[in-house]
Design an enzyme around this catalytic site. Structure first.
Site, PDB file in Angstrom:
ATOM      1  N   CYS A  32       0.805  -1.224   0.000  1.00 32.03           N
ATOM      2  CA  CYS A  32       0.000   0.000   0.000  1.00 32.03           C
ATOM      3  C   CYS A  32       0.838   1.274   0.000  1.00 32.03           C
ATOM      4  CB  CYS A  32      -0.951  -0.010   1.186  1.00 32.03           C
ATOM      5  SG  CYS A  32      -1.953  -1.513   1.246  1.00 32.03           S
ATOM      6  N   HIS A  36      -2.497   7.848   6.368  1.00 27.66           N
ATOM      7  CA  HIS A  36      -2.764   6.516   5.822  1.00 27.66           C
ATOM      8  C   HIS A  36      -4.188   6.125   6.203  1.00 27.66           C
ATOM      9  CE1 HIS A  36      -1.826   2.709   4.075  1.00 27.66           C
ATOM     10  NE2 HIS A  36      -2.006   2.052   5.201  1.00 27.66           N
ATOM     11  N   GLU A  42      -0.787   5.566  13.973  1.00 27.53           N
ATOM     12  CA  GLU A  42      -0.406   6.729  13.172  1.00 27.53           C
ATOM     13  C   GLU A  42      -0.627   8.022  13.951  1.00 27.53           C
ATOM     14  OE1 GLU A  42      -0.941   8.505   8.637  1.00 27.53           O
ATOM     15  OE2 GLU A  42      -2.336   6.975   9.365  1.00 27.53           O
ATOM     16  N   LYS A  48      -9.418   8.127   2.509  1.00 27.14           N
ATOM     17  CA  LYS A  48      -9.880   6.745   2.356  1.00 27.14           C
ATOM     18  C   LYS A  48     -11.297   6.571   2.885  1.00 27.14           C
ATOM     19  CE  LYS A  48      -5.388   4.345   2.429  1.00 27.14           C
ATOM     20  NZ  LYS A  48      -4.460   5.481   2.675  1.00 27.14           N
ATOM     21  N   HIS A  69      -9.710   2.038   0.391  1.00 28.43           N
ATOM     22  CA  HIS A  69      -8.262   1.837   0.352  1.00 28.43           C
ATOM     23  C   HIS A  69      -7.881   1.297  -1.024  1.00 28.43           C
ATOM     24  CE1 HIS A  69      -4.239   1.212   1.277  1.00 28.43           C
ATOM     25  NE2 HIS A  69      -4.304   0.418   2.339  1.00 28.43           N
ATOM     26  N   PHE A 104       1.728  -3.522   3.929  1.00 30.81           N
ATOM     27  CA  PHE A 104       2.024  -4.826   4.516  1.00 30.81           C
ATOM     28  C   PHE A 104       3.499  -5.157   4.307  1.00 30.81           C
ATOM     29  CE2 PHE A 104      -2.507  -6.833   4.140  1.00 30.81           C
ATOM     30  CZ  PHE A 104      -2.943  -5.993   5.151  1.00 30.81           C
TER      31      PHE A 104
END
Length: 417
Positions: free
Chosen positions: A165, A305, A316, A337, A342, A403
């Protein structure tokens, strides 16, 4: 060695909110949710039956039927956005030096639709291997960069970046550094993703990563809300045209903004979970600020994010507070998002575009779908809940985490000659 300054001279995007830059931005500032029930396959037996799909996209509106059949959906999207970006930058085959224009473009997963289709066809057969001769070229994730170069005759540096991502933010960083070093004059960069398939939805469901709010898809992506239950899958493609300042000025290009700096780090913690104290996120924001030669107080907006996962949003937020200190309370923070879902490997590019539009318009897109405050999050931070806010945005920072613990950050700022 004096490094080149790098500016943005064109953009292109196709997202669940709209099929070009103006439509995408209009959707963001109006707080539109791109989520709805899946139409690309029968999802009735899946734990998650909704996603943020691109609407009204017909590849043959942009390429002939023969060409469309030879490329996976993720590549189709990239070609459409490359056309928009080239046009936006005022570039075409007759006014470019093709040897000095490159493509650094990525995808987190690549041609999952093609891979799934070919494997299923083989499994249904009698065991005789009958595969489409375009199977491999349709599937490999670097093919989008190659196809963009062939479509526009761009013979400069050309390769793909993959970091889940964080992919398209890493791509922007690589393009930025090539231009700073003088390896090209112009680079098209960003990312694309199209994995709303049985394998994509089923795989993320098995990880328990996605929201299962099937009764109300449009409010399922809830970054920073107490009742968030996972991310919503999206699909998109986003491209920036990056150019050395000298080259842009020599051709009298419209300069949209400047790339100020980038950063990249790793969590080195877990294959999917973020570091609980946001260590990788903290380090990547500091790295980007250092690269840009900027202080935390120089940033006005962070596009986080912010995936709407229970662990990710909290870690975050912790990182932002540590990096920005008291200035964190002067920032606007939002997760787009909440609207686009996402978009995986395309997320960094489309979110960088949101930052650029904020710098240019003074409008902060909201974090929609906020209903209940999360006691684990600082209520004094401004998450720009539910409605746009207006302010001067001198510089904006975009975070993406993938990831494997991959972290990437890009800072964009107003261009001053």
């Amino acid at each position: 060695m004096e490094l080149n300054r790098v500016v943005v001279t064109g953009m292109g995007a196709i997202t669940p909110l709209g099929n070009n830059i103006p439509a995408y931005w209009e959707g963001l500032i109006n707080g539109v949710s791109g989520a709805d029930y899946i139409t690309q396959f029968d999802a009735s037996k899946f734990k998650t039956r909704f996603a943020c799909e691109i609407k009204g996209f017909e590849p043959t509106d942009f390429m002939d039927k023969k060409e469309a059949r030879k490329v996976d959906r993720f590549t189709q999207l990239s070609l459409v956005t490359s056309d928009e970006a080239m046009n936006d930058a005022g570039l075409h085959k007759d006014n470019i030096n093709p040897d000095r224009i490159g493509v650094v473009f990525g995808s987190g997963i690549g041609g999952m639709q093609s891979f799934q289709s070919e494997v299923l066809n083989f499994a249904r057969g009698d065991g005789t291997p009958r595969f489409n001769p375009f199977f491999i070229p349709k599937m490999i994730l670097d093919i989008a960069a190659g196809q963009i170069s062939m479509r526009h005759n761009l013979r400069g540096p050309n390769f793909a970046v993959v970091s889940a991502c964080a992919t398209s933010t890493h791509a922007i960083m690589e393009a930025y550094n090539l231009l700073r070093l003088g390896q090209a004059d112009i680079i098209l960069t960003g990312g694309t993703e199209a994995v709303i398939t049985e394998a994509g939805i089923g795989g993320f469901n098995a990880m328990k990563a996605m929201s299962e709010r099937n009764d109300d898809p449009k409010t399922a992506s809830r970054p920073y809300d107490k009742d968030r239950d996972g991310f919503v899958m999206g699909e998109a493609s986003g491209i920036l045209v990056l150019e050395t300042l000298k080259h842009a000025q020599e051709r009298n290009a419209n300069i949209i903004c400047e790339i100020a700096g980038c950063g990249a780090t790793a969590d080195a913690f877990h294959i999917t979970a973020p570091h609980p104290e946001g260590l990788g996120a903290l380090n990547v924001m500091r790295a980007a600020l250092k690269d840009a030669g900027m202080a935390p107080e120089d940033i006005d907006y962070i596009n986080t994010h912010g995936t709407s996962t229970p662990l990710g949003d909290v870690s975050e937020e912790k990182a932002i507070k540590q990096v920005f200190g008291n200035h964190a309370y002067n920032l606007n923070i939002s997760s787009t998002k909440s609207m686009t879902g996402h978009c995986l490997g395309a997320a960094g590019a489309v979110e960088a575009i949101a930052c650029i539009k904020s710098v240019n318009t003074g409008i902060i897109p909201p974090t929609i779908n906020h209903f209940t405050d999360d006691p684990e999050l600082d209520p004094k931070l401004n998450f720009t809940f539910n409605k746009i806010q207006h302010r001067e945005v001198r510089a904006a920072l975009s975070n993406t985490f993938g990831f494997g613990g991959h972290n990437a950050c890009v800072i964009v700022k107003k261009f001053v000659a």
